[in-house]
Scaffold this motif. Sequence first.
Motif, PDB file in Angstrom:
ATOM      1  N   HIS A 116       6.945   0.744  -5.803  1.00  7.91           N
ATOM      2  CA  HIS A 116       7.749   1.902  -6.207  1.00  7.91           C
ATOM      3  C   HIS A 116       7.337   3.088  -5.344  1.00  7.91           C
ATOM      4  O   HIS A 116       6.169   3.190  -4.935  1.00  7.91           O
ATOM      5  N   PRO A 117       8.267   3.993  -5.038  1.00 13.54           N
ATOM      6  CA  PRO A 117       7.909   5.155  -4.216  1.00 13.54           C
ATOM      7  C   PRO A 117       6.753   5.968  -4.778  1.00 13.54           C
ATOM      8  O   PRO A 117       5.926   6.493  -4.012  1.00 13.54           O
ATOM      9  N   ARG A 118       6.660   6.120  -6.117  1.00 10.76           N
ATOM     10  CA  ARG A 118       5.544   6.884  -6.686  1.00 10.76           C
ATOM     11  C   ARG A 118       4.207   6.193  -6.403  1.00 10.76           C
ATOM     12  O   ARG A 118       3.190   6.851  -6.169  1.00 10.76           O
ATOM     13  N   ILE A 119       4.214   4.868  -6.456  1.00  8.01           N
ATOM     14  CA  ILE A 119       2.983   4.120  -6.189  1.00  8.01           C
ATOM     15  C   ILE A 119       2.631   4.228  -4.706  1.00  8.01           C
ATOM     16  O   ILE A 119       1.451   4.385  -4.336  1.00  8.01           O
ATOM     17  N   ALA A 136      -4.410   8.343  -1.382  1.00  5.65           N
ATOM     18  CA  ALA A 136      -5.757   7.771  -1.410  1.00  5.65           C
ATOM     19  C   ALA A 136      -6.301   7.523  -0.010  1.00  5.65           C
ATOM     20  O   ALA A 136      -7.498   7.265   0.141  1.00  5.65           O
ATOM     21  N   GLY A 137      -5.427   7.576   1.004  1.00  2.00           N
ATOM     22  CA  GLY A 137      -5.883   7.440   2.375  1.00  2.00           C
ATOM     23  C   GLY A 137      -5.527   6.137   3.057  1.00  2.00           C
ATOM     24  O   GLY A 137      -5.990   5.883   4.180  1.00  2.00           O
ATOM     25  N   PHE A 138      -4.707   5.294   2.428  1.00  2.00           N
ATOM     26  CA  PHE A 138      -4.328   4.035   3.061  1.00  2.00           C
ATOM     27  C   PHE A 138      -3.573   4.314   4.359  1.00  2.00           C
ATOM     28  O   PHE A 138      -2.633   5.109   4.387  1.00  2.00           O
ATOM     29  N   GLY A 139      -3.992   3.626   5.425  1.00  2.00           N
ATOM     30  CA  GLY A 139      -3.421   3.888   6.743  1.00  2.00           C
ATOM     31  C   GLY A 139      -1.994   3.412   6.892  1.00  2.00           C
ATOM     32  O   GLY A 139      -1.188   4.053   7.577  1.00  2.00           O
ATOM     33  N   VAL A 140      -1.669   2.275   6.292  1.00  2.00           N
ATOM     34  CA  VAL A 140      -0.323   1.715   6.369  1.00  2.00           C
ATOM     35  C   VAL A 140       0.139   1.399   4.949  1.00  2.00           C
ATOM     36  O   VAL A 140      -0.547   0.683   4.214  1.00  2.00           O
ATOM     37  N   VAL A 141       1.293   1.946   4.568  1.00  2.00           N
ATOM     38  CA  VAL A 141       1.847   1.695   3.234  1.00  2.00           C
ATOM     39  C   VAL A 141       3.322   1.340   3.381  1.00  2.00           C
ATOM     40  O   VAL A 141       4.102   2.125   3.921  1.00  2.00           O
ATOM     41  N   GLN A 142       3.686   0.150   2.925  1.00  2.00           N
ATOM     42  CA  GLN A 142       5.077  -0.284   2.914  1.00  2.00           C
ATOM     43  C   GLN A 142       5.580  -0.317   1.471  1.00  2.00           C
ATOM     44  O   GLN A 142       4.788  -0.523   0.545  1.00  2.00           O
ATOM     45  N   GLU A 143       6.866  -0.137   1.292  1.00  2.00           N
ATOM     46  CA  GLU A 143       7.468  -0.216  -0.037  1.00  2.00           C
ATOM     47  C   GLU A 143       8.320  -1.471  -0.139  1.00  2.00           C
ATOM     48  O   GLU A 143       8.952  -1.889   0.839  1.00  2.00           O
ATOM     49  N   SER A 144       8.329  -2.075  -1.328  1.00  2.00           N
ATOM     50  CA  SER A 144       9.138  -3.266  -1.571  1.00  2.00           C
ATOM     51  C   SER A 144       9.562  -3.282  -3.032  1.00  2.00           C
ATOM     52  O   SER A 144       8.810  -2.844  -3.910  1.00  2.00           O
ATOM     53  N   ARG A 145      10.746  -3.804  -3.297  1.00  2.00           N
ATOM     54  CA  ARG A 145      11.135  -4.041  -4.675  1.00  2.00           C
ATOM     55  C   ARG A 145      10.225  -5.111  -5.250  1.00  2.00           C
ATOM     56  O   ARG A 145       9.747  -5.993  -4.531  1.00  2.00           O
TER      57      ARG A 145
END
Length: 273
Positions: A236-239, A246-255
């Motif tokens: 979810h976009p909020r997550i 929190a500093g994660f270098g790469v964050v992808q979103e998925s249903r």
Amino acid sequence: MRVIVTRPQREAQQWVLDLSAQGLQAVALPLIEVGPVHDTADVVRAWQHLGDYVGVMFVSGNAVDYFFRSNSALAPVFIGSIATKTRAWATGPGTARALLRQGVEPARLDAPPVDASQLDSEALWQVVGPQVQPGDRVLIVRGGDSLGSAAASSNAAQGAGRDWFANRVMQAGGRPEFVMAYQRGAPEFGCQARELAQQAATDGSVWLFSSTQAVVNLSTCLPGQSWAGARAVATHPRIAAAARQAGFGVVQESRPTLPELVACFKLMQQTAH
């Protein structure tokens, strides 16, 4: 590439099995503990007056399981003709499956369509909003934070969806009410869990986050740990925003469906080479 599944223990184990069956290496590292509330009086009262509600909105599969666990003898309210107007509302497919497991008739269940752009409170309201008329009572079954400062600090983000839903009910002239069916807390990090988390911060693993609280609990359990080299998939976009904060270098979103998560993980696996 390894997937770190951060859901509560029971759900995490099932996701590990499902992801492994799709050819992915997955390991469970639960970052949230769930359990029953100490005092079930409010839940019992809710069951006794269930027929007074036009709909009961469940925020998660855990909300379903612990709500029905408190008084399963009254479960037929969603099955027979005891409360013909009361419907069960699910925020997503996992919650809907939990309701079906409890015996709720599909005809009494509302949830966002499987192809909705998001599977959350906002998508659910698009489906059930027209059912709410002025004066109607709506029950929202939720969890509560029980342990430590990490839980308290994530409460606002965790409840954003349900509060948004309650506001929409009020705008429609309805009367939203809340009942807490279960409690969430941060797990105790043993040596093995700590070592796994520290390795996964730098070894190319991909963290699967389905809750903002999981992100907060991880940061709290490992204060000072850099996540700049870590990768995450958020449902979810909020997550996703919490993971970036929190500093994660790469964050992808998925249903949050298995096929789409598997496709996301495999794409990340390919681009890593």
